[in-house]
Design a protein around this motif. Structure first.
Motif, PDB file in Angstrom:
ATOM      1  N   SER A  42      33.055  62.872  38.740  1.00  0.00           N
ATOM      2  CA  SER A  42      32.798  63.791  40.040  1.00  0.00           C
ATOM      3  C   SER A  42      32.423  63.214  41.031  1.00  0.00           C
ATOM      4  CB  SER A  42      31.484  64.897  39.708  1.00  0.00           C
ATOM      5  OG  SER A  42      30.313  64.050  39.690  1.00  0.00           O
ATOM      6  N   TRP A  43      32.316  61.697  41.062  1.00  0.00           N
ATOM      7  CA  TRP A  43      32.183  60.992  42.330  1.00  0.00           C
ATOM      8  C   TRP A  43      33.366  60.677  43.011  1.00  0.00           C
ATOM      9  CZ3 TRP A  43      28.873  56.805  39.576  1.00  0.00           C
ATOM     10  CH2 TRP A  43      27.187  57.433  39.261  1.00  0.00           C
ATOM     11  N   PHE A  44      34.570  60.878  42.395  1.00  0.00           N
ATOM     12  CA  PHE A  44      35.667  60.274  43.087  1.00  0.00           C
ATOM     13  C   PHE A  44      36.979  61.468  42.847  1.00  0.00           C
ATOM     14  CE2 PHE A  44      33.587  56.658  41.276  1.00  0.00           C
ATOM     15  CZ  PHE A  44      33.620  55.969  42.232  1.00  0.00           C
TER      16      PHE A  44
ATOM     17  N   TYR B  25      23.375  47.705  39.954  1.00  0.00           N
ATOM     18  CA  TYR B  25      23.851  48.930  39.796  1.00  0.00           C
ATOM     19  C   TYR B  25      25.432  49.261  39.453  1.00  0.00           C
ATOM     20  CZ  TYR B  25      19.314  50.728  41.390  1.00  0.00           C
ATOM     21  OH  TYR B  25      18.223  50.971  41.613  1.00  0.00           O
ATOM     22  N   TYR B  26      26.296  48.368  39.549  1.00  0.00           N
ATOM     23  CA  TYR B  26      27.469  48.382  39.262  1.00  0.00           C
ATOM     24  C   TYR B  26      27.713  48.091  37.703  1.00  0.00           C
ATOM     25  CZ  TYR B  26      32.748  48.038  39.362  1.00  0.00           C
ATOM     26  OH  TYR B  26      33.979  48.072  39.491  1.00  0.00           O
ATOM     27  N   SER B  27      26.800  48.838  36.926  1.00  0.00           N
ATOM     28  CA  SER B  27      27.045  48.642  35.371  1.00  0.00           C
ATOM     29  C   SER B  27      26.935  50.122  35.029  1.00  0.00           C
ATOM     30  CB  SER B  27      25.662  48.129  34.922  1.00  0.00           C
ATOM     31  OG  SER B  27      25.430  46.996  35.287  1.00  0.00           O
ATOM     32  N   LEU B  28      27.788  50.433  33.639  1.00  0.00           N
ATOM     33  CA  LEU B  28      27.648  51.680  33.028  1.00  0.00           C
ATOM     34  C   LEU B  28      28.279  51.624  31.810  1.00  0.00           C
ATOM     35  CD1 LEU B  28      27.566  54.616  34.362  1.00  0.00           C
ATOM     36  CD2 LEU B  28      29.949  54.768  33.852  1.00  0.00           C
TER      37      LEU B  28
ATOM     38  N   ARG C 223      33.981  50.087  44.299  1.00  0.00           N
ATOM     39  CA  ARG C 223      32.682  49.626  43.965  1.00  0.00           C
ATOM     40  C   ARG C 223      31.585  49.972  44.929  1.00  0.00           C
ATOM     41  NH1 ARG C 223      31.200  43.645  41.669  1.00  0.00           N
ATOM     42  NH2 ARG C 223      28.966  43.916  41.755  1.00  0.00           N
ATOM     43  N   THR C 224      31.722  50.043  46.162  1.00  0.00           N
ATOM     44  CA  THR C 224      30.569  50.488  47.103  1.00  0.00           C
ATOM     45  C   THR C 224      30.220  51.962  46.817  1.00  0.00           C
ATOM     46  OG1 THR C 224      31.565  49.194  48.658  1.00  0.00           O
ATOM     47  CG2 THR C 224      30.075  50.785  49.599  1.00  0.00           C
ATOM     48  N   ARG C 225      31.279  52.678  46.756  1.00  0.00           N
ATOM     49  CA  ARG C 225      30.919  54.234  46.294  1.00  0.00           C
ATOM     50  C   ARG C 225      30.142  54.460  45.000  1.00  0.00           C
ATOM     51  NH1 ARG C 225      35.618  58.572  46.130  1.00  0.00           N
ATOM     52  NH2 ARG C 225      36.529  56.856  47.452  1.00  0.00           N
ATOM     53  N   PHE C 226      30.758  53.684  43.978  1.00  0.00           N
ATOM     54  CA  PHE C 226      30.127  53.610  42.602  1.00  0.00           C
ATOM     55  C   PHE C 226      28.661  53.314  42.776  1.00  0.00           C
ATOM     56  CE2 PHE C 226      28.974  52.215  38.605  1.00  0.00           C
ATOM     57  CZ  PHE C 226      29.339  52.817  37.836  1.00  0.00           C
TER      58      PHE C 226
ATOM     59  N   ARG D 218      38.536  50.681  38.924  1.00  0.00           N
ATOM     60  CA  ARG D 218      38.784  51.154  40.454  1.00  0.00           C
ATOM     61  C   ARG D 218      40.488  51.313  40.099  1.00  0.00           C
ATOM     62  NH1 ARG D 218      41.037  46.685  43.676  1.00  0.00           N
ATOM     63  NH2 ARG D 218      40.278  48.077  45.582  1.00  0.00           N
ATOM     64  N   ARG D 219      41.172  50.851  39.065  1.00  0.00           N
ATOM     65  CA  ARG D 219      42.477  51.145  39.127  1.00  0.00           C
ATOM     66  C   ARG D 219      42.998  52.263  38.356  1.00  0.00           C
ATOM     67  NH1 ARG D 219      43.635  45.683  36.717  1.00  0.00           N
ATOM     68  NH2 ARG D 219      43.118  44.109  38.176  1.00  0.00           N
ATOM     69  N   ASP D 220      43.924  53.118  38.706  1.00  0.00           N
ATOM     70  CA  ASP D 220      44.469  54.076  38.050  1.00  0.00           C
ATOM     71  C   ASP D 220      45.152  53.570  36.674  1.00  0.00           C
ATOM     72  OD1 ASP D 220      47.042  56.045  37.098  1.00  0.00           O
ATOM     73  OD2 ASP D 220      45.976  57.244  38.592  1.00  0.00           O
ATOM     74  N   PRO D 221      44.894  54.177  35.580  1.00  0.00           N
ATOM     75  CA  PRO D 221      45.153  53.458  34.281  1.00  0.00           C
ATOM     76  C   PRO D 221      46.843  53.571  34.107  1.00  0.00           C
ATOM     77  CG  PRO D 221      43.975  55.606  33.810  1.00  0.00           C
ATOM     78  CD  PRO D 221      43.616  55.130  35.302  1.00  0.00           C
ATOM     79  N   ASP D 222      47.538  54.392  34.749  1.00  0.00           N
ATOM     80  CA  ASP D 222      48.921  54.503  34.656  1.00  0.00           C
ATOM     81  C   ASP D 222      49.499  53.928  35.652  1.00  0.00           C
ATOM     82  OD1 ASP D 222      48.888  56.571  32.415  1.00  0.00           O
ATOM     83  OD2 ASP D 222      48.319  57.954  33.733  1.00  0.00           O
ATOM     84  N   THR D 223      49.092  53.622  37.017  1.00  0.00           N
ATOM     85  CA  THR D 223      49.752  53.144  37.878  1.00  0.00           C
ATOM     86  C   THR D 223      49.101  51.903  38.413  1.00  0.00           C
ATOM     87  OG1 THR D 223      48.562  54.306  39.630  1.00  0.00           O
ATOM     88  CG2 THR D 223      50.335  55.421  38.475  1.00  0.00           C
ATOM     89  N   GLY D 224      48.041  51.425  38.236  1.00  0.00           N
ATOM     90  CA  GLY D 224      47.350  50.449  38.529  1.00  0.00           C
ATOM     91  C   GLY D 224      46.708  50.458  39.997  1.00  0.00           C
TER      92      GLY D 224
END
Length: 257
Positions: free
Chosen positions: A133-135, A228-231, A205-208, A192-198
């Protein structure tokens, strides 16, 4: 009720995952077939998504029952390799595709996981839904494929997994198999990359980090997180529970130490 919603493993490190209905916990403490194979260059360095976005160009499917790996390239070339009996042919093909000399190695006792002293990665469905929902560019399935967790738990709140790391953290059980949280998972460039297109999400990262800080649970132990760049979290299964089977639908229960 909290339950095991998804078991996903990544048979060839860096390539696509597959969903399983059931999987054993190996003697090494990882999930069977996870990172069972990996591509290495002549210096012994692994080829994965952190190293090259070219991995996103391939569509792969592995069948654990037969050992067959199906590969499709962006231009529609389809190949099938028998990883049980002829990894050399696959290694030669991948070497040509990635333009680097590679060997395809196998480890059936532990797999080529990044943290070899630890075990499965765990996240909740609600966490994936929240992050998606963040993106605007991300779906829940896209978040799932970007973050690449082994174990997904349904029927719990967002960031449920954060409670299992830090001082005095409880453990949890899935179908009677105990999991101890070890560490939050600091993220690399891959999410950060689309898993199909890259294709990358700009300023991902900033928004995350901004969103993660704003939604960080008040009941989680912030001292357990370096940033905070952990999940998701990385867990450890005690030796006494290894060799047992996890099945989708298994109940999940919190256990105090």
């Amino acid at each position: 009720m909290a339950r095991l919603a998804r078991l996903r493993v990544y048979p060839v490190k860096g390539l696509d995952g597959i969903d399983l209905e059931a999987a054993d916990v190996l003697d090494g403490g990882t999930v069977a077939h996870d990172r069972e194979f990996a591509l290495f260059d002549t210096d012994g360095d692994v080829l994965n998504g952190t190293r090259t976005e070219r991995v996103h160009a391939l569509d792969t499917e592995y069948d654990p029952a037969t050992g067959l790996l199906a590969v499709e390239t962006p231009d529609g070339e389809e190949r099938q390799f028998d990883l049980e009996s002829d990894r050399g042919t696959a290694a030669s093909w991948f070497s040509e595709f990635f333009d680097v000399e590679l060997s395809l190695e196998r480890d059936t006792s532990l797999g080529f996981v990044d943290r070899r002293e630890m075990g499965p990665s765990v996240i909740s469905t609600a966490t994936l839904e929240t992050v998606a929902s963040w993106f605007d560019e991300m779906t829940v399935e896209g978040a799932r494929r970007r973050l690449r967790a082994n174990i997904e738990i349904a029927g719990v709140d967002p960031f449920w997994e954060d409670r299992f790391v830090g001082a005095d953290a409880p453990a949890f059980e899935i179908g009677g198999v105990r999991f101890d949280g070890v560490t939050p998972c600091g993220r690399c460039v891959v999410p950060r990359r689309d898993p199909d297109t890259g294709e990358p999400i700009e300023e991902f990262r900033t928004r995350f980090v901004r969103k993660r800080e704003a939604t960080f649970p008040e009941w989680a132990d912030l001292d357990a997180f370096d940033h905070y760049y952990s999940l998701m979290i990385i867990t450890r299964v005690p030796e006494s529970d290894r060799g047992r089977t996890l099945s989708v639908g298994d109940p999940v229960e919190t256990r105090r130490n």
